[in-house]
Write a protein that holds these residues in place. Structure first.
Motif, short mmCIF file in Angstrom:
data_model
loop_
_atom_site.label_atom_id
_atom_site.label_comp_id
_atom_site.label_asym_id
_atom_site.label_seq_id
_atom_site.Cartn_x
_atom_site.Cartn_y
_atom_site.Cartn_z
N THR A 136 56.53 32.87 44.78
CA THR A 136 56.40 34.10 45.57
C THR A 136 55.92 33.75 46.97
N ASP B 292 50.85 38.96 36.31
CA ASP B 292 50.65 39.73 37.54
C ASP B 292 49.13 39.72 37.80
N VAL B 293 48.67 40.58 38.66
CA VAL B 293 47.24 40.58 39.02
C VAL B 293 46.38 40.64 37.75
N ALA C 60 41.32 37.45 54.99
CA ALA C 60 40.30 38.34 54.41
C ALA C 60 40.55 38.54 52.94
N PRO D 80 54.19 31.99 38.61
CA PRO D 80 55.19 32.36 39.63
C PRO D 80 54.62 32.46 41.04
N GLY D 81 53.28 32.48 41.16
CA GLY D 81 52.64 32.68 42.47
C GLY D 81 53.16 31.76 43.57
N ARG E 233 35.72 33.51 49.00
CA ARG E 233 37.04 32.92 48.78
C ARG E 233 37.80 32.80 50.11
N GLY F 143 44.09 39.25 51.43
CA GLY F 143 44.14 38.76 50.06
C GLY F 143 44.44 37.27 50.05
N THR F 144 43.51 36.47 49.52
CA THR F 144 43.74 35.02 49.51
C THR F 144 43.74 34.51 48.06
N GLY F 145 44.40 35.27 47.18
CA GLY F 145 44.54 34.87 45.78
C GLY F 145 45.73 33.93 45.62
N VAL G 235 48.99 34.43 45.61
CA VAL G 235 50.08 34.58 46.58
C VAL G 235 49.56 34.39 48.02
N LYS H 273 63.76 45.02 42.96
CA LYS H 273 63.52 43.61 43.31
C LYS H 273 64.52 42.69 42.61
N ALA I 139 52.36 41.88 48.64
CA ALA I 139 51.84 42.94 47.77
C ALA I 139 52.97 43.89 47.38
P1 NAD Z 1 45.52 37.52 42.72
O1 NAD Z 1 44.70 38.31 41.78
O2 NAD Z 1 45.65 36.05 42.52
O3 NAD Z 1 44.99 37.73 44.22
C1 NAD Z 1 44.72 38.97 44.77
C2 NAD Z 1 43.60 38.76 45.78
O4 NAD Z 1 43.46 39.95 46.55
C3 NAD Z 1 42.26 38.46 45.13
O5 NAD Z 1 41.68 37.32 45.74
C4 NAD Z 1 41.45 39.74 45.41
O6 NAD Z 1 40.06 39.48 45.54
C5 NAD Z 1 42.07 40.20 46.70
N1 NAD Z 1 41.90 41.62 47.04
C6 NAD Z 1 41.96 42.70 46.22
N2 NAD Z 1 41.78 43.84 46.93
C7 NAD Z 1 41.61 43.46 48.22
C8 NAD Z 1 41.39 44.16 49.43
N3 NAD Z 1 41.29 45.49 49.45
N4 NAD Z 1 41.26 43.45 50.57
C9 NAD Z 1 41.35 42.10 50.57
N5 NAD Z 1 41.57 41.38 49.44
C10 NAD Z 1 41.69 42.04 48.29
O7 NAD Z 1 46.96 38.24 42.76
P2 NAD Z 1 48.31 37.66 43.33
O8 NAD Z 1 49.10 37.11 42.21
O9 NAD Z 1 48.03 36.83 44.52
O10 NAD Z 1 49.04 39.01 43.79
C11 NAD Z 1 48.77 39.62 45.04
C12 NAD Z 1 49.77 40.74 45.29
O11 NAD Z 1 51.10 40.20 45.27
C13 NAD Z 1 49.78 41.87 44.25
O12 NAD Z 1 50.11 43.08 44.88
C14 NAD Z 1 50.91 41.47 43.30
O13 NAD Z 1 51.46 42.57 42.62
C15 NAD Z 1 51.89 40.92 44.32
N6 NAD Z 1 52.87 40.00 43.76
C16 NAD Z 1 52.47 38.89 43.09
C17 NAD Z 1 53.43 38.02 42.60
C18 NAD Z 1 53.06 36.73 41.91
O14 NAD Z 1 53.96 35.91 41.70
N7 NAD Z 1 51.80 36.50 41.60
C19 NAD Z 1 54.80 38.31 42.77
C20 NAD Z 1 55.16 39.46 43.48
C21 NAD Z 1 54.19 40.30 43.97
#
Ligand code: NAD
Length: 355
Positions: free
Chosen positions: A153, A116-117, A205, A149-150, A211, A183-185, A187, A69, A263
């Protein structure tokens, strides 16, 4: 020992550090894949693993992914990643974060950490009490690079989705384009908001169903069950939760033209890139499209090392190069017949001196 070197995800990593701190209960793995281009950089994941071998696999795969990356983002940084093994209750204490900071510091700058997560900005502030090899710290104002960073990203993924839609569907606008977001976290939520502004049709979802439902209500989209999102008929499936979702069953379930999301390590195994291509699905290699966050992290870190503040405009300019990089991968994929993940891997391996 021989079993470890035979571990399929071990890829001549320069260093794999197992950390155990008895007093705080911290158990962690720090994996440095390559420092060919500079200090290894990559976030820290805080996760409960049923099997510790899963934590090692994650550390090995995620750190190699960071090498690729960072190289593909044009950053003077190598690839590394840390995993903190959480207990079932996911208890995280200040003492654990301090011990983790000490472990990062002991590596003398070979590894630079960030969120990260499962790791927040506040956690990074705690880690920064013990080491300067940390990034993703709060910023004084909106013109300064840094912080979570989210959003960066998410911005890069949004630009990548637009590029994929233009490439595959010949549509310049996202208006009415149906995107299924897993995933609605930090990112996925950011991606959904940006897509909604452009009039995309959203299905969302999350395993935290409330959420996803809340966000769907806010953005005028639809929420669906987390086990139904991959089979949702749509134009773009955007995975923004955890990795390895593109396995045989996952790919068979897809009903989309494009996979483009943030992801890490979306392909369960290398052959799944070919399986996606065989179904005629355009794939945006994960570590290329999701580089926005590390671009922010690296810009912040490198500026701080020079005693200055990073510039957010510089971060956005670098993130804006992501669509062009994806387009060149897809073009090369078309002309060589190699899948986009293989093209990206070859480009990255060349950049880190491992071709
Ligand atoms: P986060 O913890 O804020 O959000 C992750 C979300 O995914 C949560 O809401 C969680 O409940 C949900 N989730 C987990 N398993 C699930 C499933 N099986 N089905 C549906 N939802 C599910 O994390 P994030 O920072 O948003 O990161 C998400 C992904 O992006 C990860 O793989 C992470 O490695 C990748 N990523 C993040 C960044 C960053 O800047 N945060 C950068 C590059 C890659």
């Amino acid at each position: 020992m021989s079993a470890f070197w035979a571990e399929p995800d071990f890829d001549a990593h320069e260093l794999v550090q197992l950390v155990h701190h008895r007093a705080s209960g911290l158990t962690a793995i720090i994996a440095v894949h390559s420092t060919h281009l500079g200090p290894s950089a990559g976030g820290t994941r805080f996760w409960h693993y049923n099997d510790p071998a899963g934590a090692m696999r994650d550390a090995l795969r995620l750190s190699r992914g960071m090498s690729y990356k960072n190289a593909m983002a044009g950053l003077p940084m190598g690839g590394g990643k840390a995993v903190i093994l959480a207990d079932e209750q996911r208890i995280k204490t200040p003492e654990m974060l301090a011990a983790f900071g000490d472990a990062v510091e002991a590596l003398g700058g070979r590894y630079v950490t960030a969120e990260d997560v499962g790791i927040s900005e506040a956690d990074m502030v705690a880690v920064a009490q013990r080491t300067s090899h940390v990034s993703g710290l709060p910023v004084a104002d909106s013109a300064s690079a840094g912080g979570d960073p989210g959003p960066f990203t998410a911005y890069g993924i949004y630009l990548g989705v637009k590029a994929a839609v233009a490439h595959k569907l010949g549509r310049e606008s996202l208006s009415g384009v149906h995107v299924a977001v897993q995933g609605t976290g930090s990112v996925g939520g950011g991606v959904a908001r940006l897509l909604a502004k452009d009039g995309a049709k959203l299905t969302l979802a999350d395993i935290d169903e409330s959420r996803a439902a809340k966000m769907a209500g806010e953005l005028g989209g639809t929420a669906t069950a987390s086990d139904a999102i991959m089979a949702t008929p749509c134009d773009v499936f955007s995975p923004n939760a955890l990795g390895a979702i593109l396995d045989d069953a996952g790919i068979a379930a897809l009903d989309c033209a494009i996979v483009a999301g943030g992801a890490n390590n979306q392909l369960a195994r290398p052959e799944h890139g070919g399986k996606l291509a065989a179904r005629g699905i355009l794939y945006a290699p994960d570590y290329v499209i999701n580089a926005g966050g590390i671009i922010s992290v690296a810009t912040e870190y490198l500026a701080r090392r020079e005693g200055r503040t990073g510039d957010v405009a510089q971060v956005n300019a670098l993130v804006a190069q992501i669509p062009g990089r994806l387009e060149s991968i897809w073009q090369e994929s078309k002309s060589t017949g190699l899948t986009s993940d293989v093209v990206a891997d070859r480009m990255a391996q060349k950049l880190i001196g491992r071709s």
